[in-house]
Design an enzyme around this catalytic site. Structure first.
Site, PDB file in Angstrom:
ATOM      1  N   HIS A   1      -4.092  71.669  78.285  1.00 21.15           N
ATOM      2  CA  HIS A   1      -3.405  69.563  78.685  1.00 21.15           C
ATOM      3  C   HIS A   1      -3.656  69.579  80.949  1.00 21.15           C
ATOM      4  CE1 HIS A   1      -0.348  67.245  79.288  1.00 21.15           C
ATOM      5  NE2 HIS A   1      -0.161  66.510  77.571  1.00 21.15           N
TER       6      HIS A   1
ATOM      7  N   HIS B   1       7.966  74.472  80.533  1.00 21.77           N
ATOM      8  CA  HIS B   1       7.741  73.887  82.604  1.00 21.77           C
ATOM      9  C   HIS B   1       8.872  74.419  82.958  1.00 21.77           C
ATOM     10  CE1 HIS B   1       5.919  70.570  85.384  1.00 21.77           C
ATOM     11  NE2 HIS B   1       5.958  71.647  85.606  1.00 21.77           N
TER      12      HIS B   1
ATOM     13  N   GLU C   1      12.563  65.576  87.447  1.00 22.69           N
ATOM     14  CA  GLU C   1      11.693  64.112  86.121  1.00 22.69           C
ATOM     15  C   GLU C   1      12.819  63.465  85.562  1.00 22.69           C
ATOM     16  OE1 GLU C   1       9.443  67.057  83.397  1.00 22.69           O
ATOM     17  OE2 GLU C   1       8.635  67.658  85.473  1.00 22.69           O
TER      18      GLU C   1
ATOM     19  N   TYR D   1       8.327  60.391  71.268  1.00 21.69           N
ATOM     20  CA  TYR D   1       6.918  61.664  72.518  1.00 21.69           C
ATOM     21  C   TYR D   1       6.773  62.272  72.154  1.00 21.69           C
ATOM     22  CZ  TYR D   1       6.675  64.098  76.739  1.00 21.69           C
ATOM     23  OH  TYR D   1       6.039  64.832  77.759  1.00 21.69           O
TER      24      TYR D   1
ATOM     25  N   HIS E   1      11.320  73.450  80.632  1.00 18.94           N
ATOM     26  CA  HIS E   1      11.663  72.288  79.417  1.00 18.94           C
ATOM     27  C   HIS E   1      10.067  72.307  78.568  1.00 18.94           C
ATOM     28  CE1 HIS E   1      10.717  70.427  83.050  1.00 18.94           C
ATOM     29  NE2 HIS E   1       9.495  70.114  81.925  1.00 18.94           N
TER      30      HIS E   1
END
EC number: 1.13.11.5
Length: 444
Positions: A298, A341, A347, A356, A377
Site C-alpha cells: 500500500h 502508522h 493528521e 473509511y 493509529h
C-alpha cells in the site's frame, strides 16, 4: 450577468488552475491594454486585490484587477461583532487552546442548530496551528447552518478558505462571480474575497481548512509524469457576475481570529469585470485520477494529494489536502487497508460520504478524527482481522466513500471547544483494544 442568489448560476465557469483569467459581465467593461485607465468603462472603479507581495516571483505572484461599482473602502467603521465568537487563530497556550494531549481523538458530527443560523454564525474552530497574525499554519473549522445569509457579506483577512461540504449545497456569491458546490466538491475562497452563502437545501454542514500561509497549489507529479491526481483543467473559476443593490447591509470581517461588523449601504458583490489569477475556484473530487499499486504493498498516502501549501523546506508542506476516494485495490499478498502508522506530521481527517476503509465503525460522515505527531493509529481490530484473511488474488473496489485529510508539518492543537464538546468520543481508544496477539516464535 447579474447575481440572483436564490437560483443556480448560469454564467458558467472558466477552466484551469491559477490561470490569467479575464471576464466581463457587460461588453467592454474590461479596459483594453491597461489596468487603471483615467476613466474606467461604465463609470466603474479600478481596484487591485493582491494575494501576494508585489515583488513575489512571477510564477508565485497572485493578484487580480477588479472593475466595480464602488471601491471596497466604501463602508462604515468596523465594531466588534455581537454574534457568536467561536473562532481561534492563535494556537499558543491560552484559554482557547489548552495543552494538547497525545491521545488519538475522534468526534461525532457537529449537530445541526436549533435556532436559525447562517454560515458565519455556524462556524466553530476545532483545531489548528501557527498564527494568523504571523501568516503561518492553519485553523480547522466546522460549520453547521440552516439559514442563508440575508443581506450579510463575509470575508477572512486571516487566510484562504478551503471549504469541504458534507451535507447540503452551498451557493457562494463572491465578488468574482458565483461558485456552487455540493458534497464531493470543494471550494477555495482566497484571503480577503467577500462573499455570501445561500443554502438551497436548507441544512448544510461541512469542514473548512483556513490556510494562513502560502497559497494552495497543485503538487509536482515527479515520476507519475505530466498527468494524474487533480488535473488543472478540472478546476473551475467563476465568470464575472454582479449585483447593483442599495440598502442596509452588513459586512463581517475576520481578522486575527475575531469577527468584526460594519454597516454598508450597498452590496459589495458589485464587480462587473475582472482579470487576473487571484480568484475563487471549485473542484469536483470525483474527477481525481487516483494512483495506486498494481503489484504489492500500500503506497504512502501522498499519492492521494490534491492541493498543498508549501513551506520553506523543500518536500515538506505546511498543509497537505489529501482524499481517499473510490478506487480499485489490486495488490497481491498485501494488507490492503491503510497500515498501522506513526507520523512526524499531524493528521486531521473528515468523512464526506460512506465509510473509511480503515475503520469498521464509529467514524461517520460529518465526523472527524485527529492523530497528532507520533500518536499511533491505523485500522481497528475488525478491519485488521478481515483484511488479514481476505483473498488478495482478486481485485477489490472500495466504493461509496469519500474521506479526506488535512495533514500539517506542525502539531495540530485542538481547541477548548473541541476537547469539551459532547461530540468528543471518549471511547475512541477502544477500537484498538481488541487487537489480538498473534505472535508465535515457534511458527513463522
Amino acid at each position: 450577468m447579474t447575481l440572483d442568489l436564490s437560483k443556480p448560476a448560469n454564467a458558467g465557469y472558466q477552466s484551469g488552475f491559477a490561470n490569467e483569467f479575464a471576464t466581463e459581465a457587460l461588453p467592454g467593461a474590461l479596459p483594453h491594454g491597461r489596468n487603471s485607465p483615467q476613466r474606467a468603462p461604465y463609470g466603474l472603479y479600478a481596484e487591485q486585490l493582491s494575494g501576494t507581495a508585489f515583488t513575489a516571483p512571477r510564477g508565485h505572484n497572485r493578484r487580480s484587477w477588479l472593475y466595480r461599482i464602488r471601491p471596497a473602502a466604501v463602508h462604515r467603521p468596523f465594531e466588534p461583532y455581537a454574534g457568536p465568537q467561536r473562532l481561534v487563530s492563535e494556537f499558543g497556550d491560552s484559554a482557547d487552546v489548552p495543552p494538547t494531549p497525545p491521545d488519538q481523538l475522534r468526534w461525532d458530527p457537529l449537530p445541526m442548530p436549533v435556532e436559525p443560523t447562517d454560515f458565519v454564525d455556524g462556524l466553530v474552530t476545532m483545531a489548528g496551528n501557527g498564527s494568523a497574525a504571523a501568516m503561518n499554519g492553519c485553523a480547522i473549522h466546522l460549520y453547521a447552518a440552516n439559514r442563508s445569509m440575508q443581506d450579510r457579506f463575509f470575508y477572512s483577512a486571516d487566510g484562504e478558505l478551503l471549504i469541504v461540504p458534507q451535507q447540503g449545497r452551498l451557493f457562494i456569491a463572491t465578488e468574482f462571480g458565483r461558485v456552487e458546490v455540493e458534497p464531493f466538491e470543494i471550494a477555495v475562497i482566497p484571503r480577503g474575497v467577500r462573499f455570501s452563502v445561500t443554502l438551497p437545501d436548507g441544512d448544510a454542514r461541512g469542514y473548512i481548512c483556513e490556510n494562513f500561509g502560502a497559497q494552495l497549489r497543485l503538487p509536482d507529479l515527479g515520476p507519475i509524469g505530466s498527468n494524474g491526481l487533480a488535473n488543472p483543467r478540472d478546476f473551475l473559476t467563476p465568470q464575472a457576475a454582479y449585483e447593483d443593490r442599495e440598502g442596509a447591509f452588513e459586512l463581517i470581517a475576520k481578522l486575527n481570529g475575531r469577527l468584526w461588523r460594519a454597516d454598508i449601504g450597498h452590496s459589495p458583490l458589485d464587480v462587473v469585470a475582472w482579470h487576473g489569477n487571484y480568484a475563487p475556484y471549485k473542484y469536483d473530487l470525483r474527477l481525481f485520477n487516483t494512483i495506486g499499486s498494481i503489484s504489492f504493498d500500500h503506497p504512502d498516502p501522498s499519492i492521494f494529494l490534491v492541493l498543498q501549501s508549501q513551506s520553506d523546506t523543500p518536500g515538506v508542506d505546511t498543509i497537505d489536502f489529501v482524499i481517499f476516494p473510490p478506487r480499485w485495490l489490486a495488490a497481491e499478498d498485501t494488507f490492503r487497508p491503510p497500515w498501522f502508522h506513526r507520523n512526524v506530521a499531524s493528521e486531521f481527517m473528515g468523512l464526506v460520504h460512506g465509510a473509511y476503509d480503515a475503520k469498521a465503525e464509529g467514524f461517520v460522515p460529518g465526523g472527524a478524527s485527529l492523530h497528532n505527531c507520533m500518536s499511533g493509529h491505523g485500522p481497528d481490530a475488525d478491519t485488521f482481522e478481515k483484511a488479514s484473511a481476505s483473498d488478495t488474488t482478486k481485485p477489490h473496489k472500495v466504493d461509496a466513500t469519500m474521506a479526506f485529510m488535512f495533514e500539517t508539518r506542525t502539531l495540530i492543537r485542538p481547541t477548548r471547544y473541541a476537547l469539551d464538546t459532547a461530540q468528543l468520543q471518549a471511547d475512541y481508544f477502544e477500537c484498538w483494544q481488541g487487537i489480538k496477539k498473534h505472535f508465535n516464535p515457534e511458527q513463522r
